[in-house]
Write a protein that holds these residues in place. Structure first.
Motif, PDB file in Angstrom:
ATOM      1  N   ARG A  61      91.874  32.898   9.002  1.00 43.77           N
ATOM      2  CA  ARG A  61      93.424  33.296   8.705  1.00 43.77           C
ATOM      3  C   ARG A  61      93.327  32.717   7.283  1.00 43.77           C
ATOM      4  NH1 ARG A  61      96.999  37.078   9.212  1.00 43.77           N
ATOM      5  NH2 ARG A  61      98.861  36.475   8.536  1.00 43.77           N
ATOM      6  N   GLU A  62      93.011  31.486   7.026  1.00 36.26           N
ATOM      7  CA  GLU A  62      93.161  30.901   5.614  1.00 36.26           C
ATOM      8  C   GLU A  62      92.410  31.169   4.646  1.00 36.26           C
ATOM      9  OE1 GLU A  62      90.264  27.952   8.268  1.00 36.26           O
ATOM     10  OE2 GLU A  62      92.113  29.251   8.539  1.00 36.26           O
ATOM     11  N   PHE A  63      91.315  32.239   5.193  1.00 38.86           N
ATOM     12  CA  PHE A  63      90.479  33.123   4.026  1.00 38.86           C
ATOM     13  C   PHE A  63      90.962  34.218   3.638  1.00 38.86           C
ATOM     14  CE2 PHE A  63      87.405  29.969   5.164  1.00 38.86           C
ATOM     15  CZ  PHE A  63      86.356  29.965   4.397  1.00 38.86           C
ATOM     16  N   TYR A  64      91.958  34.835   4.173  1.00 41.08           N
ATOM     17  CA  TYR A  64      92.687  35.979   3.693  1.00 41.08           C
ATOM     18  C   TYR A  64      93.406  35.658   2.409  1.00 41.08           C
ATOM     19  CZ  TYR A  64      92.100  38.505   7.934  1.00 41.08           C
ATOM     20  OH  TYR A  64      91.385  39.260   8.889  1.00 41.08           O
ATOM     21  N   PHE A 122      90.254  42.525   8.410  1.00 34.80           N
ATOM     22  CA  PHE A 122      88.935  42.290   7.233  1.00 34.80           C
ATOM     23  C   PHE A 122      87.975  43.276   7.871  1.00 34.80           C
ATOM     24  CE2 PHE A 122      85.827  40.471   4.950  1.00 34.80           C
ATOM     25  CZ  PHE A 122      86.331  40.036   3.879  1.00 34.80           C
ATOM     26  N   ILE A 123      87.529  44.210   6.974  1.00 39.91           N
ATOM     27  CA  ILE A 123      86.684  45.234   7.410  1.00 39.91           C
ATOM     28  C   ILE A 123      85.356  45.257   6.574  1.00 39.91           C
ATOM     29  CG2 ILE A 123      86.417  47.782   7.569  1.00 39.91           C
ATOM     30  CD1 ILE A 123      89.622  47.469   7.921  1.00 39.91           C
ATOM     31  N   VAL A 144      79.405  42.662  11.546  1.00 39.45           N
ATOM     32  CA  VAL A 144      79.754  43.905  10.680  1.00 39.45           C
ATOM     33  C   VAL A 144      80.833  44.779  11.316  1.00 39.45           C
ATOM     34  CG1 VAL A 144      77.441  44.067   9.514  1.00 39.45           C
ATOM     35  CG2 VAL A 144      77.704  45.481  11.563  1.00 39.45           C
ATOM     36  N   GLU A 145      80.807  44.733  12.855  1.00 37.24           N
ATOM     37  CA  GLU A 145      82.024  45.550  13.384  1.00 37.24           C
ATOM     38  C   GLU A 145      83.211  44.798  13.906  1.00 37.24           C
ATOM     39  OE1 GLU A 145      79.774  47.574  16.485  1.00 37.24           O
ATOM     40  OE2 GLU A 145      77.884  48.128  15.277  1.00 37.24           O
ATOM     41  N   GLU A 146      83.205  43.487  14.271  1.00 39.06           N
ATOM     42  CA  GLU A 146      83.901  42.778  14.698  1.00 39.06           C
ATOM     43  C   GLU A 146      84.585  41.532  13.964  1.00 39.06           C
ATOM     44  OE1 GLU A 146      82.325  41.267  18.288  1.00 39.06           O
ATOM     45  OE2 GLU A 146      81.701  43.148  18.778  1.00 39.06           O
ATOM     46  N   THR A 147      84.397  41.961  12.302  1.00 39.94           N
ATOM     47  CA  THR A 147      84.785  40.851  11.424  1.00 39.94           C
ATOM     48  C   THR A 147      86.301  40.392  11.403  1.00 39.94           C
ATOM     49  OG1 THR A 147      83.364  41.953  10.000  1.00 39.94           O
ATOM     50  CG2 THR A 147      84.448  40.070   8.971  1.00 39.94           C
ATOM     51  N   GLY A 148      86.926  41.260  11.883  1.00 42.81           N
ATOM     52  CA  GLY A 148      88.637  40.774  11.876  1.00 42.81           C
ATOM     53  C   GLY A 148      89.076  39.942  12.879  1.00 42.81           C
ATOM     54  N   PRO A 173      75.731  51.609   2.623  1.00 41.79           N
ATOM     55  CA  PRO A 173      75.515  51.839   1.240  1.00 41.79           C
ATOM     56  C   PRO A 173      76.651  52.206   0.383  1.00 41.79           C
ATOM     57  CG  PRO A 173      73.318  52.230   2.202  1.00 41.79           C
ATOM     58  CD  PRO A 173      74.343  52.195   3.361  1.00 41.79           C
ATOM     59  N   GLY A 174      77.203  51.382  -0.251  1.00 42.13           N
ATOM     60  CA  GLY A 174      78.378  51.931  -1.140  1.00 42.13           C
ATOM     61  C   GLY A 174      79.580  51.588  -0.261  1.00 42.13           C
ATOM     62  N   GLY A 175      79.627  51.096   1.039  1.00 46.31           N
ATOM     63  CA  GLY A 175      80.879  50.525   1.866  1.00 46.31           C
ATOM     64  C   GLY A 175      81.515  49.586   1.142  1.00 46.31           C
ATOM     65  N   ARG A 176      82.648  49.288   1.667  1.00 49.27           N
ATOM     66  CA  ARG A 176      83.505  48.238   0.998  1.00 49.27           C
ATOM     67  C   ARG A 176      83.681  47.210   2.325  1.00 49.27           C
ATOM     68  NH1 ARG A 176      88.778  51.405   1.119  1.00 49.27           N
ATOM     69  NH2 ARG A 176      87.928  51.887   2.790  1.00 49.27           N
ATOM     70  N   VAL A 177      83.786  45.764   1.701  1.00 47.89           N
ATOM     71  CA  VAL A 177      84.125  44.713   2.307  1.00 47.89           C
ATOM     72  C   VAL A 177      85.629  44.415   1.992  1.00 47.89           C
ATOM     73  CG1 VAL A 177      83.487  42.382   2.979  1.00 47.89           C
ATOM     74  CG2 VAL A 177      81.794  44.194   2.529  1.00 47.89           C
ATOM     75  N   TYR A 178      86.414  44.341   2.764  1.00 46.92           N
ATOM     76  CA  TYR A 178      87.886  44.528   2.183  1.00 46.92           C
ATOM     77  C   TYR A 178      88.696  43.886   3.121  1.00 46.92           C
ATOM     78  CZ  TYR A 178      88.818  48.782   4.397  1.00 46.92           C
ATOM     79  OH  TYR A 178      89.103  49.900   5.419  1.00 46.92           O
TER      80      TYR A 178
END
Length: 155
Positions: free
Chosen positions: A40-43, A51-52, A31-35, A57-62
């Motif tokens: 790379r091929e998943f972007y 990637f964040i 959750v903190e080091e996702t990027g 709750p209500g946070g974004r995954v983007y």
């Protein structure tokens, strides 16, 4: 015009990956080091900045593309650190939709290791390739090409 083999339905899969690290370390990487481990091929953007996961709750995954641009993958529904992350998102036609997707990631202790389990379900436009693509994608993200490799490789 409709294509054969495609219809409205539910596709569901489960994937487990064992990571050689304690659960708190795996959670932090998730959750903190996702990027740092997101392949790379998943972007989906041409020049992503990162990637964040906003683990609340209500946070974004983007994907962050900079200059207020990006792609929203999921919205966070449930967070129970360091063990549960539930997400909900939408798939547009460009990504196989229209469909809604939900994913539940759980982390469980297994001695000094952690079992990361994802349960993913898509409701909407699905076909016979949906489940194999989901399974393959999650294995790549969480396994030796993504999270597992990142956590298990010394800095």
């Amino acid at each position: 015009m409709t294509q054969t083999g495609i219809g409205v339905g539910v596709a569901r899969t489960e994937v487990e990956v064992t990571v050689g690290a304690p659960r708190e370390r795996v959670w932090r990487a998730l959750v903190e080091e996702t990027g740092r481990w997101w392949p790379r091929e998943f972007y989906v953007g041409r020049e992503p900045k990162g990637f964040i996961i906003e683990a609340r709750p209500g946070g974004r995954v983007y994907e962050d593309w900079g200059n207020e641009a990006g792609a929203l993958w999921y919205t966070v529904l449930v967070v129970e650190p360091p063990g549960v992350l539930e997400l909900a998102g939408h798939l547009t036609p460009a990504f196989g939709g229209p469909a809604t997707t939900t994913a539940r990631l759980t982390l469980k202790d297994e001695g000094e290791r952690t079992v990361v389990r994802v349960e993913d379900a898509i409701f909407g436009r699905v076909d016979e390739h949906t489940v194999p693509r989901l399974r393959e994608g999650w294995r790549a993200l969480l396994g030796s090409g993504g999270l597992k490799s990142y956590v298990e490789t010394p800095p």
